[in-house]
Design an enzyme around this catalytic site. Structure first.
Site, PDB file in Angstrom:
ATOM      1  NE  ARG A  67       2.649  25.728   9.739  1.00  0.00           N
ATOM      2  CZ  ARG A  67       1.791  25.122  10.541  1.00  0.00           C
ATOM      3  NH1 ARG A  67       2.194  24.653  11.720  1.00  0.00           N
ATOM      4  NH2 ARG A  67       0.527  24.991  10.197  1.00  0.00           N
ATOM      5  CE1 TYR A 195       5.859  24.094   3.105  1.00  0.00           C
ATOM      6  CE2 TYR A 195       5.774  24.401   5.483  1.00  0.00           C
ATOM      7  CZ  TYR A 195       5.171  24.489   4.242  1.00  0.00           C
ATOM      8  OH  TYR A 195       3.911  24.991   4.136  1.00  0.00           O
ATOM      9  CE  LYS A 204       1.403  31.039   9.812  1.00  0.00           C
ATOM     10  NZ  LYS A 204       1.242  30.179   8.724  1.00  0.00           N
ATOM     11  CG  HIS A 224      -2.770  31.643  11.621  1.00  0.00           C
ATOM     12  ND1 HIS A 224      -3.147  30.308  11.607  1.00  0.00           N
ATOM     13  CD2 HIS A 224      -2.160  31.870  10.438  1.00  0.00           C
ATOM     14  CE1 HIS A 224      -2.765  29.768  10.463  1.00  0.00           C
ATOM     15  NE2 HIS A 224      -2.178  30.678   9.738  1.00  0.00           N
ATOM     16  CB  SER A 246      -2.514  25.663   8.356  1.00  0.00           C
ATOM     17  OG  SER A 246      -1.771  26.383   9.305  1.00  0.00           O
ATOM     18  CB  CYS A 248      -9.164  26.344   7.332  1.00  0.00           C
ATOM     19  SG  CYS A 248      -8.790  24.695   7.960  1.00  0.00           S
ATOM     20  CG  ASP A 275      -0.623  33.044   7.073  1.00  0.00           C
ATOM     21  OD1 ASP A 275      -1.547  32.207   7.106  1.00  0.00           O
ATOM     22  OD2 ASP A 275       0.507  32.809   7.549  1.00  0.00           O
ATOM     23  NE  ARG A 373       1.527  26.160   2.210  1.00  0.00           N
ATOM     24  CZ  ARG A 373       0.558  26.736   2.923  1.00  0.00           C
ATOM     25  NH1 ARG A 373       0.346  28.022   2.827  1.00  0.00           N
ATOM     26  NH2 ARG A 373      -0.185  26.023   3.768  1.00  0.00           N
TER      27      ARG A 373
HETATM   28  P1  GTP Z   1      -2.552  28.698   5.070  1.00  0.00           P
HETATM   29  O1  GTP Z   1      -1.777  29.416   4.017  1.00  0.00           O
HETATM   30  O2  GTP Z   1      -2.086  27.295   5.287  1.00  0.00           O
HETATM   31  O3  GTP Z   1      -2.635  29.441   6.359  1.00  0.00           O
HETATM   32  O4  GTP Z   1      -4.023  28.442   4.456  1.00  0.00           O
HETATM   33  P2  GTP Z   1      -5.298  29.389   4.217  1.00  0.00           P
HETATM   34  O5  GTP Z   1      -6.100  29.470   5.465  1.00  0.00           O
HETATM   35  O6  GTP Z   1      -4.886  30.662   3.586  1.00  0.00           O
HETATM   36  O7  GTP Z   1      -6.176  28.515   3.185  1.00  0.00           O
HETATM   37  P3  GTP Z   1      -6.487  28.731   1.635  1.00  0.00           P
HETATM   38  O8  GTP Z   1      -7.300  29.952   1.363  1.00  0.00           O
HETATM   39  O9  GTP Z   1      -5.220  28.602   0.876  1.00  0.00           O
HETATM   40  O10 GTP Z   1      -7.418  27.471   1.331  1.00  0.00           O
HETATM   41  C1  GTP Z   1      -6.990  26.164   1.575  1.00  0.00           C
HETATM   42  C2  GTP Z   1      -7.875  25.174   0.876  1.00  0.00           C
HETATM   43  O11 GTP Z   1      -9.237  25.363   1.249  1.00  0.00           O
HETATM   44  C3  GTP Z   1      -7.822  25.260  -0.640  1.00  0.00           C
HETATM   45  O12 GTP Z   1      -7.764  23.965  -1.194  1.00  0.00           O
HETATM   46  C4  GTP Z   1      -9.122  25.925  -1.007  1.00  0.00           C
HETATM   47  O13 GTP Z   1      -9.558  25.526  -2.274  1.00  0.00           O
HETATM   48  C5  GTP Z   1     -10.063  25.481   0.103  1.00  0.00           C
HETATM   49  N1  GTP Z   1     -11.107  26.503   0.374  1.00  0.00           N
HETATM   50  C6  GTP Z   1     -10.907  27.819   0.609  1.00  0.00           C
HETATM   51  N2  GTP Z   1     -12.084  28.478   0.784  1.00  0.00           N
HETATM   52  C7  GTP Z   1     -13.051  27.532   0.670  1.00  0.00           C
HETATM   53  C8  GTP Z   1     -14.483  27.586   0.760  1.00  0.00           C
HETATM   54  O14 GTP Z   1     -15.108  28.620   0.986  1.00  0.00           O
HETATM   55  N3  GTP Z   1     -15.140  26.394   0.611  1.00  0.00           N
HETATM   56  C9  GTP Z   1     -14.483  25.228   0.361  1.00  0.00           C
HETATM   57  N4  GTP Z   1     -15.216  24.117   0.224  1.00  0.00           N
HETATM   58  N5  GTP Z   1     -13.134  25.147   0.258  1.00  0.00           N
HETATM   59  C10 GTP Z   1     -12.435  26.284   0.408  1.00  0.00           C
HETATM   60  C1  SPV Z   2       0.366  27.674   7.471  1.00  0.00           C
HETATM   61  O1  SPV Z   2       0.683  26.474   7.543  1.00  0.00           O
HETATM   62  O2  SPV Z   2      -0.455  28.204   8.252  1.00  0.00           O
HETATM   63  C2  SPV Z   2       0.959  28.526   6.409  1.00  0.00           C
HETATM   64  C3  SPV Z   2       2.098  28.011   5.688  1.00  0.00           C
HETATM   65  O3  SPV Z   2       0.555  29.655   6.225  1.00  0.00           O
HETATM   66  S1  SPV Z   2       3.541  28.065   6.638  1.00  0.00           S
HETATM   67  O4  SPV Z   2       4.338  29.214   6.228  1.00  0.00           O
HETATM   68  O5  SPV Z   2       4.267  26.831   6.362  1.00  0.00           O
HETATM   69  O6  SPV Z   2       3.212  28.173   8.046  1.00  0.00           O
HETATM   70 MN    MN Z   3      -1.109  30.174   7.717  1.00  0.00          MN
END
Ligand code: GTP
Ligand code: SPV
Ligand code: MN
Length: 594
Positions: A67, A195, A204, A224, A246, A248, A275, A373
């Site tokens: 983004r 993207y 979003k 979010h 994002s 996290c 999400d 992704r």
């Molecule tokens: P968006 O789709 O961008 O909104 O991301 P999200 O908040 O859904 O994050 P996601 O669960 O995809 O995790 C993102 C990254 O954080 C990945 O590389 C995971 O491996 C890492 N991660 C997730 N949970 C944990 C955790 O509990 N501990 C650690 N150390 N890393 C984590």
């Molecule tokens: C984020 O960046 O928080 C996502 C991926 O979940 S996007 O759809 O690009 O916003």
């Molecule tokens: Mn997100």
């Protein structure tokens, strides 16, 4: 026929100049036809049918992989209504700037018309949008991420309300890219990017930026947030939402597999959403949440059958992979994924790649982009909640806020009450990830994980959260969590992923009036022995580090809170300043004069 919709599509077609306009009905036959076209043009690549049935691969332009928040605008008539955290321009200028790029940009292309619903079609809380796009990748992704097609048009009838979403690739030049929102007109224009969050306008752009604006007017919340259910051995299910910035950990927490000791007792996690959550006050006086999406657009790197087996099972068929490594055998791979890297393949830029490849500076070349992704239907998830499409949603017991902080923030902290919880959310900070353009690792304030997604002045947004608290008879408890604290050597102190269930267990106990807590200056932390760590080997002193509240660090943090609030001038509610002063007092510091 919806006369206003037809007139708008005509007008946009005159602006963009496609060879043809095609209305999508959402049928299987249509999907197959669009896929065949995209494969023939090279926009998509079919993956190995035996191992990844129905799956497709897509590479977005190398300058278009996350983004672009600096090119994203909220166009309200008054600048103050967008607030200091949004880029702003007047609506006329937004239409003019984007319009100049759109003009004639679809020559030689087809403009697809995609009626879509955020929320189950017919749910009283669903919102309808119509997206126009010249991208087959976007059209096919919208099929997975939203409910789209004929049923939505039927629902819209002859005069239903809808968000007008115009999207075009133009020439995918970052210099000619802009994503403009017009909350006062219920419209979104996005041009020059293919993207995810820039181009799938239901996500979003509509479900957060436009919806947050509507939610404030209509008395609900667009957030979010992931939504999950925890089932206990008696079969009782309690629901939690969590807002983390994002990349996290929302998808991972939403699909968590509890540790063995808990599974053996009969605990289970159910995914409702990963999400976005839309939250309303239910007739029973509790807060209820629906997931407006129909699919997951999840981060690939780091996802393997140990960290997230449920995600892996979800993406085995009919998924679209974007910017991962494409192996020579027609499968995909990413760093931190399953198995050894394939011997040969093409990286996310389309360049030949092999394990151990180094660039000119001797640094390893990644096969997959860190923000690569997968897109897959939610119904394919093995732990999808039986209630995930419930038109009324699910009742929420706890709301989590969190970020990625290598120091300062403890593993978990409970707010004293709703208003203190709003303060915890409003002061969240997190290290920047690859999901957005910018310096990775830089700590920035990201209140309630909504910094890039709030469609109006965040000062007013905090006031709306406080107002919701006054209106919810039986509010959920609010917590702050941090899975990302590190030791001096830069290693994560907490194992995270499935082990996070131990923290959820304490949180739900607190919601039931159980679970031991000790009071600290920043909130309530688990008292000694209150977290169930059976079967987990933590080194000596690690738990103490995870739950430590260092006064001098928090006094420093206090100044960061104030600096952030000061950016809003008078628009920060007095209650948040009162919370700030109370925190200063508990820390034995004086709050800087405002
Ligand atoms: P968006 O789709 O961008 O909104 O991301 P999200 O908040 O859904 O994050 P996601 O669960 O995809 O995790 C993102 C990254 O954080 C990945 O590389 C995971 O491996 C890492 N991660 C997730 N949970 C944990 C955790 O509990 N501990 C650690 N150390 N890393 C984590
Ligand atoms: C984020 O960046 O928080 C996502 C991926 O979940 S996007 O759809 O690009 O916003
Ligand atoms: Mn997100």
């Amino acid at each position: 026929m919806h006369a206003k919709l037809a007139a708008w599509v005509d007008e946009m077609a005159r602006l963009c100049g496609p060879d043809r306009v095609e209305w999508l009905d959402g049928s299987e036959a249509e999907k197959e036809r669009l896929e065949a076209q995209a494969v023939a043009s090279g926009e998509l690549i079919r993956l190995d049918h035996a191992r990844l049935p129905g799956c497709l691969y897509h590479r977005s332009a190398a300058n278009d992989v996350s983004r672009t928040e600096h090119l994203t605008y909220v166009c309200t008539r008054s600048r103050d209504d967008a607030g200091p955290t949004n880029n702003w321009m007047p609506p006329e200028e937004g239409y003019r700037k984007a319009g100049a790029i759109f003009r004639g940009s679809m020559k030689g292309r087809v403009m697809y018309v995609i009626p879509f619903s955020m929320g189950a079609v017919g749910s009283p809380f669903a919102k309808i949008g119509v997206q126009l796009t010249d991208s087959l990748y976007v059209a096919l992704s919208m099929r997975i991420m939203t409910r789209m097609g004929r049923a939505v048009l039927d629902r819209l009838g002859a005069a239903g309300e809808f968000t007008r979403c115009l999207h075009g690739k133009a020439d995918l030049d970052a210099e000619r890219r802009i994503i403009v929102h017009f909350p006062e007109d219920n419209a979104i224009w996005s041009v020059g990017s293919g993207y995810g969050g820039n181009a799938l306008l239901g996500k979003k752009c509509l479900a957060l930026r436009i919806a947050s604006h509507l939610a404030r007017r209509e008395g609900w919340l667009a957030e979010h947030m992931l939504i999950l259910g925890v089932e206990d051995p008696q079969g009782r299910v309690e629901y939690i939402t969590g807002a983390f910035p994002s990349a996290c950990g929302k998808t991972n927490l939403a699909m968590l597999t509890p540790p063995e000791a808990y599974r053996a007792k009969g605990y289970k996690v159910w995914t409702v959403g990963d999400d976005i959550a839309w939250l309303r006050i239910g007739p029973d006086g509790r807060l209820w949440a629906v997931n407006p999406e129909a699919g997951f657009f999840g981060v690939a790197p780091g996802t393997d059958s140990r960290s997230n087996p449920n995600a892996l099972a979800t993406l085995q068929r009919d998924a679209i992979f974007t910017n991962t490594l494409l192996a020579d055998d027609g499968t995909v791979w990413w760093e931190g994924g399953n198995g050894p890297a394939p011997r040969k393949g093409l990286d996310w830029r389309g360049q030949p790649w092999r394990p151990g490849l180094l660039d000119d500076d001797g640094k390893p070349v990644l096969g997959a982009h860190p923000n690569s992704r997968f897109t897959a239907a939610a119904r394919q998830c093995p732990c999808i909640s039986p209630r995930w499409e419930d038109p009324q949603g699910v009742p929420i017991s706890a709301v989590l806020f969190g970020g990625r902080r290598e120091r300062l923030a403890p593993l978990v902290c409970e707010a004293f009450d709703w208003n203190h919880g709003v303060y915890l959310g409003a002061t969240v900070a997190s290290e920047r990830t690859a999901a957005q353009v910018g310096t990775i690792g830089e700590v920035r304030r990201d209140p309630m994980a909504m910094l890039p997604f709030c469609g109006y002045n965040m000062g007013d947004y905090f006031a709306h959260w406080l107002e919701m608290g006054r209106r919810i008879p039986k509010p959920p408890k609010i917590f702050h969590v941090n899975w990302f604290r590190k030791d001096a050597g830069g290693k994560f102190l907490w194992p995270g992923f499935g082990e996070n269930f131990r923290v959820l267990d304490w949180i739900l106990a607190r919601c039931r009036g159980q679970g031991g807590a000790r009071e600290t200056a920043i909130g309530l932390l688990p008292e000694s022995g209150a977290l169930d760590l059976a079967g987990l080997e933590l080194s000596q002193g690690v738990l103490e580090r995870l739950l430590e509240v260092r006064r001098e660090e928090w006094v420093e943090e206090l100044a960061g809170h104030k600096a952030f609030f000061d950016r809003f001038g008078g628009r920060i509610p007095a209650e948040l300043w009162r919370q700030h002063e109370a925190l200063a007092q508990r820390l034995g510091a004086t709050a800087a004069a405002r």
